[in-house]
Design a protein around this motif. Structure first.
Motif, mmCIF file in Angstrom:
data_model
loop_
_atom_site.group_PDB
_atom_site.id
_atom_site.type_symbol
_atom_site.label_atom_id
_atom_site.label_comp_id
_atom_site.label_asym_id
_atom_site.label_seq_id
_atom_site.Cartn_x
_atom_site.Cartn_y
_atom_site.Cartn_z
ATOM 1 N N UNK A 16 0.760 -0.958 0.184
ATOM 2 C CA UNK A 16 -0.315 0.201 0.077
ATOM 3 C C UNK A 16 0.831 1.187 0.144
ATOM 4 N N UNK A 17 0.403 2.493 -0.992
ATOM 5 C CA UNK A 17 1.071 3.361 -0.449
ATOM 6 C C UNK A 17 0.323 3.826 0.706
ATOM 7 N N UNK A 212 7.643 5.565 -0.437
ATOM 8 C CA UNK A 212 7.005 5.240 -2.298
ATOM 9 C C UNK A 212 7.160 4.212 -3.448
ATOM 10 N N UNK A 213 8.689 4.775 -3.378
ATOM 11 C CA UNK A 213 9.461 3.929 -4.517
ATOM 12 C C UNK A 213 9.258 2.553 -3.832
ATOM 13 N N UNK A 214 9.941 2.466 -2.410
ATOM 14 C CA UNK A 214 9.800 0.679 -2.185
ATOM 15 C C UNK A 214 8.379 0.284 -2.237
ATOM 16 N N UNK A 215 7.248 0.882 -1.969
ATOM 17 C CA UNK A 215 5.694 -0.261 -1.764
ATOM 18 C C UNK A 215 5.687 -0.396 -3.216
ATOM 19 N N UNK A 216 6.177 0.537 -4.631
ATOM 20 C CA UNK A 216 6.158 0.101 -5.738
ATOM 21 C C UNK A 216 6.923 -0.965 -6.437
ATOM 22 N N UNK A 217 8.013 -0.628 -5.799
ATOM 23 C CA UNK A 217 9.237 -2.231 -6.574
ATOM 24 C C UNK A 217 8.945 -3.149 -5.336
ATOM 25 N N UNK A 218 7.906 -3.520 -4.733
ATOM 26 C CA UNK A 218 7.095 -4.721 -3.953
ATOM 27 C C UNK A 218 6.371 -5.481 -4.821
ATOM 28 N N UNK A 219 5.305 -4.723 -5.167
ATOM 29 C CA UNK A 219 4.597 -4.788 -6.065
ATOM 30 C C UNK A 219 4.682 -5.634 -7.397
ATOM 31 N N UNK A 366 4.314 17.731 -29.089
ATOM 32 C CA UNK A 366 3.790 17.138 -27.849
ATOM 33 C C UNK A 366 2.426 17.144 -27.966
ATOM 34 N N UNK A 367 1.843 16.225 -29.272
ATOM 35 C CA UNK A 367 0.932 15.830 -30.137
ATOM 36 C C UNK A 367 1.018 14.014 -29.711
ATOM 37 N N UNK A 368 -0.169 13.710 -29.456
ATOM 38 C CA UNK A 368 0.019 12.365 -29.189
ATOM 39 C C UNK A 368 0.312 11.405 -30.664
ATOM 40 N N UNK A 369 0.734 10.519 -30.906
ATOM 41 C CA UNK A 369 1.012 9.469 -31.879
ATOM 42 C C UNK A 369 0.093 7.970 -31.592
ATOM 43 N N UNK A 370 0.610 7.726 -33.004
ATOM 44 C CA UNK A 370 -0.300 5.814 -32.862
ATOM 45 C C UNK A 370 0.322 4.895 -32.501
ATOM 46 N N UNK A 371 -0.169 3.776 -32.104
ATOM 47 C CA UNK A 371 1.084 2.883 -31.625
ATOM 48 C C UNK A 371 1.762 2.748 -32.548
ATOM 49 N N UNK A 372 2.857 2.101 -32.417
ATOM 50 C CA UNK A 372 3.450 1.577 -33.347
ATOM 51 C C UNK A 372 3.959 2.674 -34.006
ATOM 52 N N UNK A 373 4.210 4.301 -33.653
ATOM 53 C CA UNK A 373 5.013 5.746 -33.705
ATOM 54 C C UNK A 373 5.910 6.080 -33.134
ATOM 55 N N UNK A 374 7.120 5.882 -32.715
ATOM 56 C CA UNK A 374 7.879 6.633 -32.151
ATOM 57 C C UNK A 374 7.700 7.837 -31.816
ATOM 58 N N UNK A 375 8.244 8.213 -30.318
ATOM 59 C CA UNK A 375 7.804 9.671 -30.077
ATOM 60 C C UNK A 375 8.287 9.573 -28.687
ATOM 61 N N UNK A 376 8.334 11.053 -28.094
ATOM 62 C CA UNK A 376 9.498 10.672 -26.659
ATOM 63 C C UNK A 376 7.586 10.630 -25.686
ATOM 64 N N UNK A 377 8.372 10.002 -25.134
ATOM 65 C CA UNK A 377 7.464 9.334 -23.402
ATOM 66 C C UNK A 377 7.703 10.332 -22.816
ATOM 67 N N UNK A 378 6.037 11.084 -22.317
ATOM 68 C CA UNK A 378 6.121 11.861 -21.272
ATOM 69 C C UNK A 378 5.058 11.054 -19.862
ATOM 70 N N UNK A 379 4.476 11.777 -19.355
ATOM 71 C CA UNK A 379 4.221 11.325 -18.612
ATOM 72 C C UNK A 379 3.759 12.809 -16.843
ATOM 73 N N UNK A 380 2.759 12.092 -15.998
ATOM 74 C CA UNK A 380 2.187 12.924 -14.769
ATOM 75 C C UNK A 380 2.134 12.065 -13.678
ATOM 76 N N UNK A 381 1.880 12.011 -12.939
ATOM 77 C CA UNK A 381 1.577 10.902 -11.432
ATOM 78 C C UNK A 381 0.249 11.216 -11.151
ATOM 79 N N UNK A 382 -0.077 10.319 -10.318
ATOM 80 C CA UNK A 382 -1.704 9.663 -10.019
ATOM 81 C C UNK A 382 -1.725 10.082 -8.936
ATOM 82 N N UNK A 383 -0.235 9.695 -8.141
ATOM 83 C CA UNK A 383 -0.500 9.580 -6.681
ATOM 84 C C UNK A 383 1.312 10.357 -6.177
ATOM 85 N N UNK A 384 1.013 10.974 -5.119
ATOM 86 C CA UNK A 384 2.251 11.848 -4.184
ATOM 87 C C UNK A 384 3.858 10.851 -4.056
ATOM 88 N N UNK A 385 4.486 11.822 -4.364
ATOM 89 C CA UNK A 385 6.219 10.932 -4.015
ATOM 90 C C UNK A 385 6.804 10.236 -5.098
#
Length: 542
Positions: A16-17, A212-219, A366-385
């Protein structure tokens, strides 16, 4: 060798987080429950959970009595040793900010880091602090020497207070103060990324980031209660630190090495009878290149946790060493973004989506590309830390990295239709040749499949017809030096013609980052020499 303790009898490991948790809080709780069980072993020195908590508490209170205040930056310049752990945890328990620096940091780079941090306190061995003293523009207020002090005058001069680490702990042991631990949202670490271009940036991490990273790795990786782990990566790097925090989280035991050795790595895995070991892809490749020898216990199954696993040898490596290699994709700025799971580790991809991270693959606009097309990975968190608090002293770089409210990783990936992601390469580590974008990583992978190539680094060099030509630097194996033209023909089996190197140079070694990755920035600075073979038979400048 001490016998490893049984697995699975201490407690249920929670995945658990807990947004309020920190490694220090978890260490204190474990020390209360299992004070006499071993936590960490480094070159024969063993510390129990009780030993660890005592050392951390004394270090924290000693720092406070010596004048260290919450928010102060404290440089830690130490190799993997127990005092490096006590310093890290003790600084954070005192509410200050630890800034671990590689012991291999050279003068100009060390000066940049020290000037960027403006630390009030420095902790290190006498030789390492002497190196730091030679480059610091402004001396610290306090210097803490681990081990034997230097003879003669204080390292930073008479105006800087100097204490031995034992003296610091003695101050803390005699302190009547109560240790009030900081919250999980408190800035705990400034860790400098080993970027390939431009000056390194100080990544600001909260104290809750590690837990938080430890909880993620454990799972994801199936870490078990009481597990025994092995890691040789330095404590100035996020992987080395994760190995310790993960161990505390599952109340296990960690064997922490001081330096990676391809010839000794698996011997030590077997000697310590570990359940889990940490790696980067370079390590796997170098260990695989060692002469085969029988396993001590062919029935023993182990799990490797790492990144950049060489797909071409993964299954052979697993069969030969009786293990499972499970890789994730993350960075210091954002702990884990994509990952495989134990039992689902198909070679050739870095895993799939995680429930606590939102990701997109985007083009240059920064426009999303379709599956199979190379592009830069961008992300954002849905939980703290899960991510950094920003770049130290670089607000513009922070804003740029988070433009559009997405963190831009700088890595190119392809999302497959099955939901897994394949890593292509760095946006800044691609080579533009004849109108084609060539992934340096792909070129390197093709080269290292050759039996006479131990390591490889591909870079772009100026071309006399515009854009770039591809240059490849390779380190030979014990079988001998590869013949450049034959190597190029061998690589043609896996690469299109435009991705084949024009220049091939055999070198004795490649520069490395503290995490044992090839330091591509230094390779680019070096370029190729007149010793390089040229497929087009034109001279190569130095």
């Amino acid at each position: 060798m001490e016998s490893p303790r049984p697995i699975g009898h201490h407690r249920h490991v929670t995945t658990d987080f807990d947004p309020l948790s920190t490694p220090i809080i978890e260490l204190a709780a474990a020390a209360a429950d299992i004070p006499d069980l071993p936590l960490v072993s480094i070159e024969g020195q063993v510390a129990t959970y009780g030993d660890a908590w005592t050392a951390v508490r004394e270090t924290a209170l000693g720092l406070r009595r010596a004048g260290v205040s919450p928010g102060d930056r404290v440089i830690v310049l130490l190799p993997n040793q127990l005092e490096a752990i006590w310093a890290w945890f003790g600084i954070q328990a005192a509410g200050a900010i630890d800034a671990p620096i590689s012991v291999e940091a050279p003068g100009a780079f060390l000066r940049y880091l020290a000037d960027d941090l403006s630390p009030t306190t420095v902790i290190g061995t006498a030789p390492l602090l002497a190196r730091l003293a030679g480059v610091m523009s402004t001396p610290p207020v306090l210097a803490v020497v681990v081990g034997e002090p230097a003879a003669g005058e204080p390292i930073f001069g008479a105006g800087v207070r100097q204490l031995g680490f034992d003296e610091l702990r003695a101050l803390g042991a005699s302190s009547p103060d109560t240790l009030e631990l900081p919250s999980s949202s408190t800035l705990g670490t400034i860790m400098y990324s080993s970027g390939t271009t431009g000056p390194s940036k100080g990544v600001m991490l909260s104290q809750g980031y590690y837990a938080t990273l430890a909880a993620v790795h454990t799972e994801l990786f199936g870490l078990r209660s009481g597990a025994t782990t092995y890691c040789v990566q330095p404590l100035c790097h996020i992987d080395g630190r994760s190995s310790l925090v993960n161990t505390v989280h599952v109340r296990g035991r960690l064997f922490l090495g001081t330096r990676f050795s391809a010839s000794r790595f698996w011997d030590e895995v077997e000697e310590h009878d570990v359940d889990f070991f940490y790696y980067v892809g370079t390590m796997i490749h170098l260990v695989y290149k060692q002469p085969p020898r029988p396993l001590r216990d062919p029935a023993r199954h182990r799990i490797g946790i790492g990144s950049s696993t060489p797909a071409s040898i993964q299954r052979d490596f697993e069969a030969r060493f009786g293990c499972e290699l499970v890789q994730g994709y993350g960075m210091t700025e954002f702990g884990l973004i994509l990952s495989q799971r134990a039992g689902d580790n198909e070679p050739g991809h870095v895993g799939g989506l995680l429930p606590w991270v939102e990701v997109q693959v985007v083009d240059a606009d920064d426009v999303p590309v379709s599956d199979g097309t190379p592009g830069q990975l961008v992300c954002r968190p849905l939980r703290p830390h899960l991510h950094m608090l920003g770049y130290w002293n670089k607000p513009e770089a922070t804003v740029e990295a988070w433009r559009g409210l997405w963190f831009h990783t700088g890595d190119v990936v392809v999302r497959r239709t099955d939901g897994h992601f394949e890593y292509v390469g760095r946006t800044k580590d691609s080579i533009r040749r004849r109108g084609e974008n060539v992934s340096a990583w792909e070129v390197e992978q093709a080269a290292t499949r050759h039996e006479r190539v131990l390591e490889a680094a591909a870079i772009g060099v100026p071309s006399d017809v515009g854009e770039e030509d591809i240059a490849l630097l390779v380190v030979p194996t014990a079988l001998g030096r590869p013949e450049p033209s034959e190597l190029r023909s061998f690589m043609a089996r896996d690469l299109p013609r435009y991705a084949l190197p024009r220049y091939v140079e055999v070198v004795e070694e490649l520069p490395k980052t503290p995490s044992e990755r090839v330091a591509k920035g230094l390779v680019r600075d070096r370029g190729v020499s007149s010793a390089a073979w040229d497929a087009e038979a034109t001279p190569v400048g130095g």
